[in-house]
Scaffold this motif. Sequence first.
Motif, short mmCIF file in Angstrom:
data_model
loop_
_atom_site.label_atom_id
_atom_site.label_comp_id
_atom_site.label_asym_id
_atom_site.label_seq_id
_atom_site.Cartn_x
_atom_site.Cartn_y
_atom_site.Cartn_z
N ASP A 113 -4.72 1.18 10.42
CA ASP A 113 -5.46 1.27 11.68
C ASP A 113 -6.41 2.45 11.71
O ASP A 113 -7.24 2.55 12.61
CB ASP A 113 -4.48 1.33 12.87
CG ASP A 113 -3.36 2.36 12.67
OD1 ASP A 113 -2.91 2.55 11.52
OD2 ASP A 113 -2.95 2.98 13.66
N GLU A 114 -6.30 3.38 10.75
CA GLU A 114 -7.25 4.50 10.70
C GLU A 114 -8.30 4.31 9.60
O GLU A 114 -9.14 5.17 9.38
CB GLU A 114 -6.51 5.83 10.47
CG GLU A 114 -5.67 6.25 11.66
CD GLU A 114 -5.12 7.67 11.53
OE1 GLU A 114 -5.74 8.50 10.85
OE2 GLU A 114 -4.06 7.93 12.12
N LYS A 127 0.40 -4.25 4.43
CA LYS A 127 -0.39 -3.34 5.28
C LYS A 127 0.42 -2.91 6.50
O LYS A 127 0.97 -3.74 7.21
CB LYS A 127 -1.68 -4.02 5.72
CG LYS A 127 -2.62 -4.32 4.55
CD LYS A 127 -3.89 -5.02 5.02
CE LYS A 127 -4.85 -5.23 3.87
NZ LYS A 127 -4.31 -6.14 2.81
N THR A 129 0.45 -0.20 9.96
CA THR A 129 -0.26 0.76 10.81
C THR A 129 0.43 2.12 10.66
O THR A 129 1.52 2.22 10.09
CB THR A 129 -0.19 0.34 12.29
OG1 THR A 129 1.19 0.38 12.70
CG2 THR A 129 -0.76 -1.06 12.51
#
Length: 149
Positions: A113-114, A127, A129
């Motif tokens: 998310d970054e 993946k 977050t």
Amino acid sequence: MSVSSEISGRCLCGAVSFTAEIAGRGIDVCHCSMCRRWTGGPLLGLAHDGAVRFQGAEHIGVYASSDWGERGFCRVCGSSLYWRVRGTDEYSFCARALDDPSALALTTEIFIDEKPGYYAFANETRKLTGEEAMASFMAGRQTDDTRDE
Ligand SMILES: [Zn+2]
Ligand SMILES: [Zn+2]
């Protein structure tokens, strides 16, 4: 019997080199803003599991980047070497410092998310977050702390 194997690596100038036992060949990618600033890109880390030996350890600078994480680098050439849980020997070595990257595989991406929009890896990865990664990390570390709120 252990299935671990040994890897070796060094910084760009060679003042610091290391060998470490690892349990797997999976690379974790961290897209967080701290790793981005520290490495100039996403951090590609290889978790170690066993003995670690440094040569030229006197050239290693350590920066505490959070309450629980610290980062080792060569004070001569500035190469990023490892991320480590503070006060422990739980290392994640920078994959780009390794001598032989041929058997490595990119398996997991954290802090997805970054991740900035200007790049994306094509590899098939798991993946997580930042929140999911921290929860997974803490679950793996804390066996007797079951606080909830
Ligand atoms: Zn160096
Ligand atoms: Zn990070």
